[in-house]
Design an enzyme around this catalytic site. Structure first.
Site, PDB file in Angstrom:
ATOM      1  N   HIS A 199      -9.312   1.821   5.066  1.00  0.00           N
ATOM      2  CA  HIS A 199      -7.913   1.699   5.807  1.00  0.00           C
ATOM      3  C   HIS A 199      -8.181   2.475   7.030  1.00  0.00           C
ATOM      4  O   HIS A 199      -9.494   3.443   6.944  1.00  0.00           O
ATOM      5  CB  HIS A 199      -6.992   1.743   5.144  1.00  0.00           C
ATOM      6  CG  HIS A 199      -6.042   2.301   5.490  1.00  0.00           C
ATOM      7  ND1 HIS A 199      -5.326   3.240   6.264  1.00  0.00           N
ATOM      8  CD2 HIS A 199      -4.854   0.804   5.233  1.00  0.00           C
ATOM      9  CE1 HIS A 199      -4.345   2.744   6.723  1.00  0.00           C
ATOM     10  NE2 HIS A 199      -3.606   1.854   5.731  1.00  0.00           N
TER      11      HIS A 199
ATOM     12  N   GLY B 259       2.656  -1.101   3.917  1.00  0.00           N
ATOM     13  CA  GLY B 259       3.235   0.400   4.208  1.00  0.00           C
ATOM     14  C   GLY B 259       4.474   1.068   3.453  1.00  0.00           C
ATOM     15  O   GLY B 259       4.611   0.270   2.297  1.00  0.00           O
TER      16      GLY B 259
ATOM     17  N   ASN C 162       0.725  -0.850  -0.233  1.00  0.00           N
ATOM     18  CA  ASN C 162      -0.030  -0.217   0.021  1.00  0.00           C
ATOM     19  C   ASN C 162       1.066   1.524   0.191  1.00  0.00           C
ATOM     20  O   ASN C 162       1.473   1.762   0.568  1.00  0.00           O
ATOM     21  CB  ASN C 162      -0.824   0.472   1.501  1.00  0.00           C
ATOM     22  CG  ASN C 162      -1.665   1.377   1.733  1.00  0.00           C
ATOM     23  OD1 ASN C 162      -1.578   2.352   0.243  1.00  0.00           O
ATOM     24  ND2 ASN C 162      -2.498   1.021   2.291  1.00  0.00           N
ATOM     25  N   TRP C 163       1.255   2.150  -1.023  1.00  0.00           N
ATOM     26  CA  TRP C 163       1.804   2.867  -1.148  1.00  0.00           C
ATOM     27  C   TRP C 163       1.286   4.251  -0.757  1.00  0.00           C
ATOM     28  O   TRP C 163       2.305   4.794  -0.796  1.00  0.00           O
ATOM     29  CB  TRP C 163       2.603   3.773  -2.962  1.00  0.00           C
ATOM     30  CG  TRP C 163       2.603   1.971  -3.472  1.00  0.00           C
ATOM     31  CD1 TRP C 163       3.530   0.913  -2.826  1.00  0.00           C
ATOM     32  CD2 TRP C 163       3.150   1.674  -4.794  1.00  0.00           C
ATOM     33  NE1 TRP C 163       4.297  -0.047  -3.274  1.00  0.00           N
ATOM     34  CE2 TRP C 163       4.050   0.239  -5.296  1.00  0.00           C
ATOM     35  CE3 TRP C 163       3.268   2.530  -5.916  1.00  0.00           C
ATOM     36  CZ2 TRP C 163       4.301   0.407  -6.107  1.00  0.00           C
ATOM     37  CZ3 TRP C 163       3.737   2.627  -6.333  1.00  0.00           C
ATOM     38  CH2 TRP C 163       4.379   0.816  -7.423  1.00  0.00           C
ATOM     39  N   LYS C 164       0.403   4.839  -0.337  1.00  0.00           N
ATOM     40  CA  LYS C 164      -0.355   5.528   0.293  1.00  0.00           C
ATOM     41  C   LYS C 164       0.047   6.307  -0.807  1.00  0.00           C
ATOM     42  O   LYS C 164      -0.001   6.709  -1.928  1.00  0.00           O
ATOM     43  CB  LYS C 164       0.411   5.641   1.356  1.00  0.00           C
ATOM     44  CG  LYS C 164      -0.001   4.506   2.410  1.00  0.00           C
ATOM     45  CD  LYS C 164      -0.039   4.531   4.273  1.00  0.00           C
ATOM     46  CE  LYS C 164      -0.155   2.980   4.625  1.00  0.00           C
ATOM     47  NZ  LYS C 164       0.058   3.182   6.014  1.00  0.00           N
TER      48      LYS C 164
ATOM     49  N   GLU D 138      -6.945   4.960   8.440  1.00  0.00           N
ATOM     50  CA  GLU D 138      -6.943   6.347   7.323  1.00  0.00           C
ATOM     51  C   GLU D 138      -7.320   7.173   7.135  1.00  0.00           C
ATOM     52  O   GLU D 138      -8.686   8.391   7.023  1.00  0.00           O
ATOM     53  CB  GLU D 138      -5.357   6.745   6.694  1.00  0.00           C
ATOM     54  CG  GLU D 138      -4.289   6.360   7.525  1.00  0.00           C
ATOM     55  CD  GLU D 138      -2.692   5.283   6.378  1.00  0.00           C
ATOM     56  OE1 GLU D 138      -2.723   5.662   5.556  1.00  0.00           O
ATOM     57  OE2 GLU D 138      -1.649   5.215   6.936  1.00  0.00           O
TER      58      GLU D 138
ATOM     59  N   GLY E 140       2.848   2.214  11.076  1.00  0.00           N
ATOM     60  CA  GLY E 140       3.822   3.059  10.606  1.00  0.00           C
ATOM     61  C   GLY E 140       4.224   4.560  11.620  1.00  0.00           C
ATOM     62  O   GLY E 140       5.058   5.167  12.070  1.00  0.00           O
TER      63      GLY E 140
ATOM     64  N   GLU F 222      -5.147  -4.741  11.019  1.00  0.00           N
ATOM     65  CA  GLU F 222      -4.095  -3.778  10.582  1.00  0.00           C
ATOM     66  C   GLU F 222      -4.376  -2.935  11.802  1.00  0.00           C
ATOM     67  O   GLU F 222      -4.982  -1.788  12.468  1.00  0.00           O
ATOM     68  CB  GLU F 222      -4.251  -2.810   9.574  1.00  0.00           C
ATOM     69  CG  GLU F 222      -4.060  -3.086   8.259  1.00  0.00           C
ATOM     70  CD  GLU F 222      -3.449  -2.051   7.284  1.00  0.00           C
ATOM     71  OE1 GLU F 222      -2.225  -2.535   6.895  1.00  0.00           O
ATOM     72  OE2 GLU F 222      -4.072  -1.260   7.571  1.00  0.00           O
TER      73      GLU F 222
ATOM     74  N   SER G  34       3.451  -1.442  10.216  1.00  0.00           N
ATOM     75  CA  SER G  34       5.653  -1.951  10.498  1.00  0.00           C
ATOM     76  C   SER G  34       6.189  -3.694  10.296  1.00  0.00           C
ATOM     77  O   SER G  34       6.739  -3.943  10.645  1.00  0.00           O
ATOM     78  CB  SER G  34       4.986  -1.620  11.844  1.00  0.00           C
ATOM     79  OG  SER G  34       5.133  -0.071  12.338  1.00  0.00           O
TER      80      SER G  34
HETATM   81  P1  13P Z   1       2.893   0.646   8.038  1.00  0.00           P
HETATM   82  O1  13P Z   1       3.938  -0.911   6.967  1.00  0.00           O
HETATM   83  O2  13P Z   1       3.913   1.626   7.106  1.00  0.00           O
HETATM   84  O3  13P Z   1       3.161   0.223   9.440  1.00  0.00           O
HETATM   85  O4  13P Z   1       1.671   0.651   7.043  1.00  0.00           O
HETATM   86  C1  13P Z   1       0.833   0.039   7.102  1.00  0.00           C
HETATM   87  C2  13P Z   1      -0.424   0.097   6.882  1.00  0.00           C
HETATM   88  O5  13P Z   1      -1.265   0.952   6.762  1.00  0.00           O
HETATM   89  C3  13P Z   1      -0.504  -0.745   5.564  1.00  0.00           C
HETATM   90  O6  13P Z   1      -2.220  -0.463   4.390  1.00  0.00           O
END
Ligand code: 13P
Length: 252
Positions: A96, A234, A9-11, A98, A174, A168, A213
């Site tokens: 998600h 992420g 997931n490149w956000k 976020e 993150g 998650e 993470s």
């Molecule tokens: P990280 O791997 O950066 O913690 O992010 C996880 C995430 O939100 C994947 O959707």
């Protein structure tokens, strides 16, 4: 046997140059992985076209990070499920944390997005997870179950035969703090057990992947757990070396 699934997931990250360089390395580095592991990347909407061109002929699937639940209409800036399907997208992330937190998406909206994705032949990747406060208050179980039930209530258990769940925990996203394999396994088992109450076959075949993470050095221990079927990655998915190592950790 459930196939492992590793999704990047490149956000809201990346440039055209980064997408090209990253995918070139990832395509080359995953070419020899066995069919036991499935890989997908979810770039920003703007980078889907470039990613599609680069991924042509490779085994890597393409996913989107979000969609609008409406079929079409005067909704400036939005992208519908049918547009994603028409473009050739395989997966779409829904719910998600976020989006739930920053964009105030409710369980009901997430369920509507899940339904819209499926109605258009996309595989929804449903994210659920508890906050740090909820974990500390020992309400993890009721939080994740109610997030899951909101979707089951809307689409029915049968719809889960064509879906993926991503657990998650928000406190692990993150932050560099990963759920331990034991902590993650506990929640994955709980989710599968809950699905099993309604349909044992669907629960047994359901892929439940972990996000928060995941890095090259902790992926294997997570993926070895009985109910962890891969990862939603992420930060580490933006670094070819890390992402490749994670993909390889799922190939056993
Ligand atoms: P990280 O791997 O950066 O913690 O992010 C996880 C995430 O939100 C994947 O959707």
């Amino acid at each position: 046997m459930r196939r492992k699934l590793v999704v990047g997931n490149w956000k809201m990250h990346g440039t055209q140059a980064l997408v090209s360089a990253l995918l070139e390395e990832v395509i080359a580095g995953t070419a020899n992985l066995s069919d036991e592991v499935e890989i997908a990347v979810c770039p920003s909407f703007l980078h889907l076209e470039l990613a599609k061109e680069l991924l042509a002929g490779s085994k890597i699937k393409l996913g989107a990070q979000d969609l609008n639940a409406e079929p079409d209409g005067a909704l400036t800036g939005e992208v519908s499920a049918s547009m994603l399907a028409d473009f050739g997208i395989n997966f779409v992330i829904v719910g998600h944390s976020e989006r739930r937190e920053v964009f105030k998406e409710t369980d009901q909206l997430v369920a509507a997005k899940f339904a819209a994705a499926q109605a258009n032949g996309l595989t929804p990747l449903l994210c659920i997870g508890e906050s740090l406060e909820q974990r500390q208050a020992q309400t993890t179980e009721q939080t994740v179950i109610s997030q899951l039930d909101a979707v089951i209530d809307r689409v029915g258990i049968q719809a889960f035969s064509e879906a993926v769940i991503a657990y998650e925990p928000i406190w692990a996203i993150g932050t560099g703090e990963t759920a331990s394999p034991k902590q993650a396994q506990e929640v994955h088992w709980l989710l599968r057990d809950h699905l099993s109450d309604q349909d044992a076959a669907i629960a047994g075949a359901m892929r439940i992947i972990y996000g928060g993470s995941v890095k090259a050095d902790n992926a294997k221990d997570l993926f070895k757990q009985a109910d962890i079927d891969g990862g939603l990655i992420g930060g580490a998915s933006l670094k070819a070396e890390q992402f490749l190592a994670i993909c390889k950790s799922a190939d056993f």
